[in-house]
Design a protein around this motif. Structure first.
Motif, PDB file in Angstrom:
ATOM      1  N   GLU A   1       0.822  -1.204   0.000  1.00 39.22           N
ATOM      2  CA  GLU A   1       0.000   0.000   0.000  1.00 39.22           C
ATOM      3  C   GLU A   1       0.858   1.257   0.000  1.00 39.22           C
ATOM      4  N   ARG A   2       2.143   1.068   0.234  1.00 39.12           N
ATOM      5  CA  ARG A   2       3.003   2.248   0.334  1.00 39.12           C
ATOM      6  C   ARG A   2       3.625   2.622  -0.995  1.00 39.12           C
ATOM      7  N   TYR A   3       3.803   1.631  -1.872  1.00 41.77           N
ATOM      8  CA  TYR A   3       4.567   1.866  -3.088  1.00 41.77           C
ATOM      9  C   TYR A   3       3.759   1.636  -4.347  1.00 41.77           C
ATOM     10  N   GLU A   4       4.097   2.399  -5.367  1.00 38.66           N
ATOM     11  CA  GLU A   4       3.645   2.131  -6.717  1.00 38.66           C
ATOM     12  C   GLU A   4       4.462   0.944  -7.212  1.00 38.66           C
ATOM     13  N   ASN A   5       3.805  -0.040  -7.812  1.00 36.27           N
ATOM     14  CA  ASN A   5       4.511  -1.262  -8.196  1.00 36.27           C
ATOM     15  C   ASN A   5       5.341  -1.062  -9.463  1.00 36.27           C
ATOM     16  N   HIS A   6       6.356  -0.234  -9.370  1.00 34.95           N
ATOM     17  CA  HIS A   6       7.195   0.044 -10.530  1.00 34.95           C
ATOM     18  C   HIS A   6       8.510   0.612 -10.032  1.00 34.95           C
TER      19      HIS A   6
ATOM     20  N   VAL B   1      -5.567 -10.937   4.173  1.00 34.91           N
ATOM     21  CA  VAL B   1      -4.911  -9.756   4.721  1.00 34.91           C
ATOM     22  C   VAL B   1      -5.442  -8.467   4.096  1.00 34.91           C
ATOM     23  N   LYS B   2      -5.743  -8.498   2.817  1.00 32.03           N
ATOM     24  CA  LYS B   2      -6.114  -7.227   2.171  1.00 32.03           C
ATOM     25  C   LYS B   2      -7.623  -7.047   2.062  1.00 32.03           C
TER      26      LYS B   2
ATOM     27  N   THR C   1      -7.160  -2.781   8.605  1.00 34.24           N
ATOM     28  CA  THR C   1      -7.663  -1.443   8.264  1.00 34.24           C
ATOM     29  C   THR C   1      -7.759  -0.588   9.520  1.00 34.24           C
ATOM     30  N   ALA C   2      -8.211  -1.220  10.619  1.00 33.82           N
ATOM     31  CA  ALA C   2      -8.339  -0.469  11.873  1.00 33.82           C
ATOM     32  C   ALA C   2      -6.979   0.030  12.344  1.00 33.82           C
ATOM     33  N   LYS C   3      -5.934  -0.734  12.021  1.00 32.92           N
ATOM     34  CA  LYS C   3      -4.600  -0.330  12.469  1.00 32.92           C
ATOM     35  C   LYS C   3      -4.051   0.859  11.687  1.00 32.92           C
ATOM     36  N   THR C   4      -4.758   1.324  10.677  1.00 32.76           N
ATOM     37  CA  THR C   4      -4.297   2.508   9.953  1.00 32.76           C
ATOM     38  C   THR C   4      -4.741   3.791  10.639  1.00 32.76           C
ATOM     39  N   ASP C   5      -5.525   3.686  11.688  1.00 32.15           N
ATOM     40  CA  ASP C   5      -5.880   4.858  12.489  1.00 32.15           C
ATOM     41  C   ASP C   5      -4.590   5.484  13.030  1.00 32.15           C
ATOM     42  N   PRO C   6      -4.491   6.807  13.018  1.00 29.84           N
ATOM     43  CA  PRO C   6      -3.235   7.442  13.469  1.00 29.84           C
ATOM     44  C   PRO C   6      -2.726   6.957  14.823  1.00 29.84           C
TER      45      PRO C   6
ATOM     46  N   PRO D   1       5.778  -4.742   8.252  1.00 27.28           N
ATOM     47  CA  PRO D   1       5.382  -5.233   6.928  1.00 27.28           C
ATOM     48  C   PRO D   1       4.033  -5.936   7.012  1.00 27.28           C
ATOM     49  N   LYS D   2       3.239  -5.696   5.974  1.00 22.99           N
ATOM     50  CA  LYS D   2       1.940  -6.341   5.931  1.00 22.99           C
ATOM     51  C   LYS D   2       2.166  -7.819   5.632  1.00 22.99           C
TER      52      LYS D   2
END
Lengths: 386, 369, 535
Positions: free
Chosen positions: B216-221, C338-339, C350-355, C365-366
């Protein structure tokens, strides 16, 4: 010109003197303060009109040399014979002064021989251009030398050089093909910077074909100017053949322009660039194609058919302008098209001044040569110049 | 040369080439995949905070002059800058749609695997070193600036204001430092390791690993993996790279773009003279044939004229002979007639007086006319 | 030269014509800049004939709100286009049933053009006339669609069930106004208590039979929803809902809805706690998961996030082996993907993305859930195997209740004496002085941020777990290792992507600050964390 010393300062000569003086001042500025002080070049736009006009147009418009000599000596079209020497003179001066103009543009002009003798960058198309131009200047010099030798009276050397005409002509065409096309091929390396309507893997072919048109058009155009200014220097053969030369060149140019138009259409089709025609650049491209390729092709054909010399001369102006516009487009206008307007290049008046200076030098030298040496006429002692 | 000598020479040549000759690589199957231990730098713009310490470090290690605006003045990031003759690297700020924070990205020479500048330079002033850096030799440079035209990333800069020795300036990947085992100046200084130094192969693996771990952090390129034939400076980004000012560059390297045109040159040198000599030969032959035909025609014309003349002459002569014969005939006849007449007259005259004299017998034998 | 001059003139004319024709010719690609005409939520694609297989012309792009507005100006209402049958308005245009392709074409053309022609004659701005085929049958309309899906969340649902204007005759609750179930015995759709479900549970994207093998079809979801919602809104006077496309299907309109914050719990006979039991207990050997249904109801604003097809147990469709009803998504993936937004793990991620959480969790890492967290859900003492197979429904519920109530409600933490107050970070001090980190203050602030968070309480099982946010990649401990135990020189080939010590500090600290969206300290404000060395 008149014998009277006072009338040396004709309006033309006054203008020439003024330009030459100004040019010398600009030359001093350029070599004292550097390229940046005199030009509008920057890190985004490294090449300006010194390359776009002086080099590219200069080389293209000097193509008359190989076109005329090939027609006369290789294809056996004898009626061009009287046009060969003027064309070779123009070509020689053109190429010589291209090298002069290059001195201004290079950062280390005295290192120009390096790629030839010291470190050969054979992966570079510029190396190819440099090598060919250097060789061709030499070839042109030798091809032109009989005129000077006849003037100087060195009969034996002159006769020897004349025997070299055929191999030199072949060599001239070979070298011209290579460097005319390589000037176009220089831009193959930058597909991201040249607008898709002008960028093509066939750039070398386009440049080569249009150089033939440039040569033919310049022969006609220059012939027109020479007739106006130096009529009294022309001998009977020259005057008799002049119209034939013009019409012959016009015929060739018409055909080549037509072919050039078609291969441009094919190229757009192959790269599927049609959508670009509906943009601003597209409109300008259409102006170049229709106004300066299709139109001169048609005017040339019409002029030849109607035996209308005036029309042919008008067409030659369009032809010459077309070459200039094409070279400008590829090197400056469609180049870096993706940059925002604030970062685009426009020449400074000093750059333009130096270009005018160089052109004036060519014209002046040509006038000197054509006045003094057997270019527009045959030397009475050397009637065997076949 | 006789046959024996020729064959022995051929055999000798074949033998010589079989032993000790260099391996000939078949065109089309041989590719160069870059120097195996070439180093590179991975720039992860998700880590970059735009502190400009890399710019400062670069100026320090390269002894560049102090800039007009100090390095800790971050307001310069509000305008887009590019490298110039005194600045080998810049950091720019990009505000992309959909993100609540700007992205910072460092710009410098990408040290391509197949550098366009090295390909374009006609004096070989650029070198792609085995350590991955692309360096420039100012002692060879003629100042033609074709490298600046060729670079797809617009990297090389020129000292336009130097009249005597204007040089091309660009990032060197700190080639002298990495030769000594040190890190490039910018890499060493970056507090967040937004710049990772290592073998290019390893960096690609690290980059792919980061994308895998934090999708989710990176563009896959990975920008630079294939661009322009691959670069030693690789980029990771949270958004499409073009939104961070990276130009859209195809996979084809500069040498590949120009090799076709360059390859055509020897072909022209070989083929054109043949064609042109052929054209010359043809035109000369045409001339010769035309001349011969003309000569033939002339000769034929002459012959014909001569034959006609002869005929006319013969006819005239015949006629003249005939006329003469006829005239002779006529004359003879006339003479005979005259002679006859004269004989007759004489005879008559003789006969008359003969009566008077019978004695003269025996007439003079008269000719029979 | 007259001939030449006239030829020249004709040539010039030809060139001009050629230029104009090339210019005007539509040599444009779809990539050419198309001026965005606007984005609308009311775009209806009329493709009823196309769906029959007749694709002579492309589907029609129709703007519904545009027409209702125009109708309003002409003092006309829905009945101008929609016929009523048996007291119910048909959502079809000018008909209650579809005919043949030819009939439909005639129907649409006649009616549409009639109105357009009438308006044009009156001099009003109106739609395309007869013959302007592609103006309607336009495959690439310039207008973009701003249509946004709208659903019933708890707040909107509550507003409906508490609305005075929605009443069902003979009942004190108004569930039956919308909720119904088909009864094959009576061949009618009627409300049945505690069977309320999402419309989508029965109404699919295409009409489907009301029951297995039946002839009667229930309408497609789109039709059912509009019939249920819009027709009711149209009929109801007073305070009622939107009747236009844009009124429901735009982000702007949805933002305007009144939100009820404290929604009483929906009573549908659901359990407070339940056991998630796999269908194949021979394969699923781990202990059953006790699921706190009441807690999760409160933490989401709708039911569909988890009950994404219908209100039923997950294991009904998501079996261990996977089956068609579950789209072949196996139970393991349904719970742990996971996604995904609907799986347990996915939603927790998703809940863990709360600040408050992201400071630590965004740097991790996910990956699949760690082994430690498996035990949090699959508790050791939960029923499994044969014991579980033998339990009946009530026993399962009781077991679930017991397990859920035994869970911790607050996160275990170390006492202050175990948390160092200040930590001096100076191992590589060079251009800057060592940084004096207010360690205890930071830790306690972060603990306070997740004080009421049940997830934190459940998953941070050990007091040392919380410390792992920074003291990572090491066993849980009260005295975790120093950073420099693992982080040393950067870019060592055998260390892979492990940062050097300087970057480890900066990435950890700055990464956390950015994820928690802290204004201070700013990443570029170096001196705020460590003073500059002057020498």
């Amino acid at each position: 010109m008149s014998n009277n010393q006072k009338s040396f300062w004709t309006p033309g000569n006054v203008l020439t003197a003024f330009i030459l003086a100004g040019g010398l001042v600009l030359t001093f500025l350029r070599f004292y303060k550097g390229i940046g002080a005199v030009t509008n070049l920057d890190d985004n736009n490294p090449w300006g009109i010194w390359i776009g006009f002086d080099l590219m147009c200069g080389v293209a418009l000097a193509a008359g040399g190989y076109v005329t000599s090939a027609s006369c000596y290789l294809f056996g079209l004898k009626r061009y014979h009287s046009a060969v020497r003027p064309a070779i003179t123009t070509a020689f001066l053109g190429y010589f002064f291209v090298v002069v103009a290059l001195m201004y543009d290079l950062g280390h002009p005295w290192r120009l021989p390096y790629p030839l003798v010291y470190s050969q960058g054979t992966t570079s198309l510029l190396f190819e251009v440099g090598l060919c131009v250097a060789t061709y200047v030499t070839v042109l010099f030798v091809e032109w030398s009989p005129a000077a030798l006849e003037w100087l009276g060195f009969r034996k050397i002159r006769n020897f050089v004349i025997r070299l005409t055929l191999p030199l002509t072949i060599l001239g065409v070979v070298l011209s093909t290579m460097h005319q096309s390589s000037l176009g091929a220089l831009f193959l390396i930058a597909p991201g910077k040249l607008h898709p309507l002008w960028y093509s893997s066939f750039l070398p072919v386009f440049f080569f074909m249009s150089s033939m048109v440039a040569g033919a058009s310049m022969v006609i155009f220059e012939g027109t100017l020479a007739h106006k200014g130096m009529h009294d220097k022309m001998d009977e053969t020259h005057l008799k053949e002049a119209d034939g030369v013009a019409f012959g060149m016009a015929k060739a140019a018409s055909f080549i322009l037509l072919g050039y138009f078609f291969i441009k259409v094919f190229d757009i089709t192959m790269d599927n660039d049609w959508q670009y025609l509906a943009t601003g650049y597209g409109a300008w491209f259409l102006v170049e194609m229709f106004g300066f390729v299709a139109l001169p092709s048609f005017l040339y054909a019409l002029g030849v058919r109607e035996k209308n010399l005036k029309l042919v001369r008008i067409a030659s102006v369009f032809g010459v302008l077309g070459i200039v516009i094409n070279r400008f487009n590829v090197s400056m206008i469609a180049f870096n098209w993706q940059l925002p307007a604030a970062e685009r290049y426009f020449p400074s008046w000093m750059e333009v001044g130096i270009s005018i200076f160089v052109v004036t030098l060519i014209v002046t030298t040509y006038r000197f040569i054509a006045t003094k040496m057997p270019v527009l006429y045959e030397h009475p002692e050397y009637k065997d110049a076949h | 040369m006789d046959r024996r000598k020729f064959l022995s020479l051929l055999g000798g040549a074949g033998l010589a080439s079989a032993m000790g000759a260099t391996k000939v690589k078949a065109a089309g199957t041989h590719t160069f995949n870059g120097y195996p231990d070439a180093m590179g730098v991975l720039h992860d713009s998700t880590r970059c905070i735009g502190c400009r310490k890399c710019e400062q470090a670069c100026a320090e290690v390269n002894n560049l002059p102090k800039p007009e605006v100090a390095y800790d003045d971050l307001t310069v990031l509000d305008t887009k800058r590019r490298t110039d003759a005194k600045t080998y690297t810049v950091v720019n700020k990009y505000n992309t749609a959909g993100l609540d924070h700007p992205i910072f990205r460092k710009q410098q020479c990408n040290h391509c695997q197949e550098p366009a500048c090295a390909s374009a330079c006609f004096v070989k002033a650029f070198t792609k070193n085995p350590d991955g850096s692309v360096t420039y030799n100012g002692d060879l440079c003629v100042g033609c600036r074709y490298c600046m035209v060729a670079c797809p990333f617009g990297v090389p800069t020129f000292e336009y204001d130097d009249p005597l020795d204007p040089l091309v300036q660009k990032c060197t990947m700190c080639h002298p430092r990495i030769q000594e085992g040190k890190l490039p100046g910018c890499v060493e200084k970056c507090p967040k390791e937004a710049l990772t130094f290592g073998r290019r192969e390893d960096l690609l693996a690290i980059a792919r690993d980061r994308i895998r771990k934090y999708p989710e952090r990176y563009e896959n390129h990975i920008y630079g993996e294939k661009e322009a034939g691959g670069t030693s400076w690789l980029y990771l980004s949270a958004v499409p790279h073009t939104e961070l000012g990276m130009p859209l560059v195809g996979k084809t390297s500069a040498p590949e773009l120009t090799s076709g045109a360059l390859g055509a040159v020897p072909m022209v040198v070989g083929i054109w003279p043949v064609l042109l000599a052929g054209a010359y030969g043809i035109s000369k032959r045409k001339e010769k044939i035309a001349a011969e035909e003309q000569a033939d025609a002339v000769r034929e014309a002459i012959d014909k004229t001569k034959a006609d003349a002869d005929n006319a002459m013969k006819t005239a002569l015949d006629k003249a002979a005939k006329d003469k014969a006829a005239a002779v005939d006529r004359e003879v006849k006339k003479a005979v007639a005259e002679a006859q007449q004269s004989f007759d007259e004489k005879l008559a005259a003789m006969q008359a007086p003969a009566e008077a004299e019978d004695t003269d017998a025996g007439n003079s034998p008269e000719e029979e006319a | 030269m007259m001939k030449g001059r006239s030829l020249l003139r004709w040539a010039g004319l030809l060139v001009a014509v050629a230029l104009v024709s090339v210019w005007g010719h539509e040599a444009r690609s779809s990539k050419a800049e198309v001026s965005s005409a606007g984005s609308y939520a009311d775009i209806v694609t009329i493709d009823v004939i196309g769906k029959m297989g007749n694709t002579e012309l492309p589907a029609v792009t129709y703007r519904h709100d545009l027409h209702t507005e125009a109708m309003k100006k002409l003092n006309k209402d829905c009945s101008a286009c929609h016929k009523t049958q048996d007291g119910k308005m048909s959502l079809k245009f000018m008909r209650t049933e579809d005919g043949s392709a030819e009939e439909l074409k005639k129907l649409y053309h006649t009616n549409c053009f009639a109105c357009h022609a009438e308006q044009a004659a009156a001099g009003n701005n109106t739609g395309p006339q007869e013959g302007e085929c592609r103006a309607c049958h336009n495959p690439n309309p310039a207008d973009a669609s701003a249509w946004k899906e709208v659903g019933m969340d708890k707040s909107l649902h509550y507003r409906h069930i508490s609305a005075k204007t929605i009443k069902v005759a003979g009942q004190d609750v108004n569930c039956g106004a919308c909720h119904h179930v088909y009864d094959p015995a009576t061949k009618k759709a009627e409300w049945k208590k505690n069977t309320e479900d999402s419309c989508r549970a029965c109404h699919k994207s295409e009409p489907t039979p009301v029951a297995e093998g039946a002839d009667k079809m229930k309408p497609a979801f789109k039709v059912a929803a509009h019939e249920s919602c819009v027709l009711c809104h149209v009929k109801t006077t007073g305070d009622t809902g939107p009747v236009t496309c844009a009124g429901c299907h735009t982000a702007e309109a949805q933002k305007q809805y009144k939100v009820v914050t404290e929604v009483p719990r929906l009573e549908r006979g659901q359990p407070d706690a339940t056991l998630v039991v796999a269908d194949d207990l021979k394969k699923a050997k781990l202990p059953a998961v006790a699921f706190n249904h009441k807690l999760h109801e409160a933490s989401l604003d709708n039911c569909r996030t988890c009950h994404h097809e219908k209100i039923a147990s997950c294991t009904e469709c998501h079996t261990v082996a996977g089956k068609k009803e579950g789209n072949f998504v196996q139970l393991e993936q349904a719970m742990h993907a996971v996604k995904s937004k609907t799986s347990c793990v996915g939603c927790h991620n998703t809940a863990k993305t709360d600040p408050s959480c992201a400071g630590c969790h965004s740097l991790m890492p996910k990956a699949a859930p760690s082994e430690q967290s498996c035990a949090t859900c699959h508790e050791k003492n939960a029923p499994k195997g044969d014991e579980l197979a033998a339990m009946d429904k009530d026993q399962k519920l009781a077991a679930a209740s017991a397990l859920v109530s035994a869970r911790p409600t607050t996160m275990p933490v170390y006492g202050d004496e175990d948390i160092p107050e200040f930590v001096e970070i100076g191992a590589i001090a060079d251009k800057y002085e060592p940084s004096k980190m207010p360690h205890r203050k930071i830790v306690k602030t972060m603990i306070a941020a997740v004080a009421g968070n049940k997830m934190a309480a459940s998953f941070h099982t050990d007091p040392g777990t919380f410390c792992q946010g920074c003291h990572h990649n090491s066993p849980v401990s009260k005295t975790p290792p120093k950073c420099q135990s693992c982080h040393g020189k950067p870019f060592e080939a055998d260390k892979g992507d492990r940062p050097g010590l300087k970057a480890a500090y900066h990435q950890q600290c700055m990464g956390c600050h950015a994820a928690m969206k802290l204004e201070k300290p700013k990443a570029t404000a170096c001196k705020e964390c460590h003073a500059e060395r002057t020498n």
